[in-house]
Motif scaffolding. Sequence first.
Motif, short mmCIF file in Angstrom:
data_model
loop_
_atom_site.label_atom_id
_atom_site.label_comp_id
_atom_site.label_asym_id
_atom_site.label_seq_id
_atom_site.Cartn_x
_atom_site.Cartn_y
_atom_site.Cartn_z
N THR A 1 0.97 -1.22 0.16
CA THR A 1 -0.05 -0.18 0.06
C THR A 1 0.98 0.92 0.06
N VAL A 2 0.38 2.33 -0.75
CA VAL A 2 0.84 3.60 -0.62
C VAL A 2 0.22 4.34 0.22
N LEU A 3 0.62 4.83 1.39
CA LEU A 3 0.06 5.70 2.48
C LEU A 3 0.14 7.28 2.12
N HIS A 4 -0.56 7.72 1.63
CA HIS A 4 -0.66 9.12 1.21
C HIS A 4 -1.05 9.95 2.49
N TYR A 5 -0.19 10.96 2.84
CA TYR A 5 -0.39 11.72 4.00
C TYR A 5 -0.48 13.34 3.47
N TYR A 6 -1.43 13.82 4.27
CA TYR A 6 -1.72 15.35 3.76
C TYR A 6 -1.69 16.26 5.13
N PHE A 7 -1.09 17.52 5.17
CA PHE A 7 -0.91 18.42 6.15
C PHE A 7 -2.11 19.56 5.81
N PHE A 8 -3.18 19.72 7.15
CA PHE A 8 -4.19 20.79 7.05
C PHE A 8 -3.50 21.96 6.73
N ASP A 9 -4.15 22.65 5.63
CA ASP A 9 -3.34 23.77 5.29
C ASP A 9 -4.42 25.17 5.16
N ALA B 1 3.66 8.93 0.79
CA ALA B 1 3.81 10.05 -0.26
C ALA B 1 2.96 11.21 0.39
N GLU B 2 3.53 12.22 0.28
CA GLU B 2 2.85 13.57 0.51
C GLU B 2 1.82 14.07 -0.64
N VAL B 3 0.63 14.34 -0.41
CA VAL B 3 -0.22 14.96 -1.27
C VAL B 3 -0.60 16.30 -0.79
N GLY B 4 -1.22 16.97 -1.76
CA GLY B 4 -1.79 18.38 -1.50
C GLY B 4 -3.25 18.45 -1.40
N ASP B 5 -3.96 17.19 -1.63
CA ASP B 5 -5.43 16.88 -1.76
C ASP B 5 -5.62 16.17 -0.55
N ARG B 6 -6.57 16.66 0.24
CA ARG B 6 -6.95 15.85 1.36
C ARG B 6 -7.73 14.59 0.92
N ARG B 7 -8.40 14.75 -0.21
CA ARG B 7 -9.19 13.83 -0.63
C ARG B 7 -8.54 12.49 -1.06
N GLU B 8 -7.44 12.55 -1.33
CA GLU B 8 -6.48 11.74 -1.77
C GLU B 8 -5.70 10.84 -0.63
N ALA B 9 -5.74 11.32 0.41
CA ALA B 9 -4.85 10.99 1.75
C ALA B 9 -5.64 10.11 2.76
N GLU B 10 -4.89 8.99 3.02
CA GLU B 10 -5.27 8.06 4.10
C GLU B 10 -4.93 8.53 5.40
N LEU B 11 -3.83 9.42 5.38
CA LEU B 11 -3.41 9.90 6.88
C LEU B 11 -3.49 11.58 6.55
N ARG C 1 -1.42 4.15 -11.54
CA ARG C 1 -1.42 5.34 -12.13
C ARG C 1 -0.15 6.14 -11.88
N ASP C 2 0.55 6.08 -13.08
CA ASP C 2 2.08 6.91 -13.11
C ASP C 2 2.86 5.97 -12.54
N GLY C 3 2.54 4.69 -12.62
CA GLY C 3 3.52 3.64 -11.78
C GLY C 3 3.45 3.55 -10.34
N GLU C 4 2.09 4.14 -9.81
CA GLU C 4 2.10 4.00 -8.31
C GLU C 4 0.60 3.34 -8.31
N PRO C 5 0.53 2.40 -7.21
CA PRO C 5 -0.91 1.69 -7.26
C PRO C 5 -1.84 2.62 -6.41
N ARG C 6 -3.08 3.07 -6.71
CA ARG C 6 -4.08 3.87 -6.03
C ARG C 6 -5.13 3.10 -5.88
N TYR C 7 -5.74 3.06 -4.50
CA TYR C 7 -6.74 2.08 -3.87
C TYR C 7 -7.96 2.66 -4.71
N LEU C 8 -8.43 1.44 -5.25
CA LEU C 8 -9.50 1.51 -6.01
C LEU C 8 -10.76 0.93 -5.24
N ALA C 9 -10.79 -0.30 -4.74
CA ALA C 9 -11.73 -0.88 -3.84
C ALA C 9 -11.30 -2.05 -2.95
N GLY C 10 -11.85 -2.30 -1.89
CA GLY C 10 -11.48 -3.44 -0.89
C GLY C 10 -12.63 -4.06 -0.20
#
Length: 361
Positions: free
Chosen positions: A39-47, A95-105, A310-319
Amino acid sequence: MTARYCSLPRQPAPSFAPGLAAERLSALTGGRRMWVNGTVLHYYFFDAGTDASVIPVPGTGETRRVSWVGAEEQREVVREGFRQWQHLGIGVTFAEVGDRREAELRVGFQSGDGCWSAVGRDALAVGRGERTMNFGWDLTAPGERGTALHEIGHALGMLHEHQSPVAGIHWDDEAVYADLAGPPNFWTRDTTYANILRRLDACEVNGSVWDPQSVMGFTLGPGLVLEPEQYRAGLRPPGSLSPADKEFALRWYPPPGPARPPVLVPFRSAPLRLGSGAQADFTVEPPETRAYRVGTFGDADSVLVVFEERDGEPRYLAGRDDGGTPGNATVRVRLVSGRRYVVRVRLYSTWGSGETAVMCW
């Protein structure tokens, strides 16, 4: 003075069907919070200025807003914590992301709200606009950088080391309650019991022996521990990842193999042949664009997750998690021809005599 401690959010005990065999129940309890490996855990800082809690002002009947936004130097301590866990070579990546909708953390820095984190997959039950992790004091202060490592350990599924039933700790309960009721924690008795005195179930612990050097333990002042005798004067873990911390993370999240996972061909089942806690990965390259079902078969408790590359990175689809139920994990997903997907199946345990398998159809 007592150190400031992590206070985990209270979660209801898991509810499983009555009559489950002890071995099956132990596997479910121990693995229910762990991510599937890879799993790639995407994290986001509230901004945003609106990212805040509204809390009452004592004695006034008024409220005030307390921001979740952290200063850049605080964020960098957390980033470094993610890097340290990543450098172990574990199979989960961050992986850090700038969109909270993409972040598990989703990480906040609400001052005065303590430091805490959702444990492992519990983060998936938290609303997309809410925090899964908080840092409520200055992480750049001396001795506080280990706090980031500790909370990320929780995010990986680890629990408090001092609560292990194999630790053999005998607390002076009333001394602990009195100490934590005062500054800087101001904990209630319930919070103190839940985060210090309550012993974990044996199947929940981070290892088979107690690790007093673990980053998942607490610094303890004198007079709180009665036994073992050498800790009556206190205990001060170094605040870094111990060898046992590293072993636990690599056992649950081993480095990925060099070979691409085998292909899961539609309408052709693939035997799993997994032991408890083991995982099998497959790729799916759909021959046509349509809705597919992906599911497991056999008498087993498992977690099944479908990712889209997506771009070489596994992105969650369903589970789906079928742990403790009589059925099997099955998801319905739309797969697009020309794209590549990854199916990961992690087994809690098998509880019947037949074979287990996975299929896409």
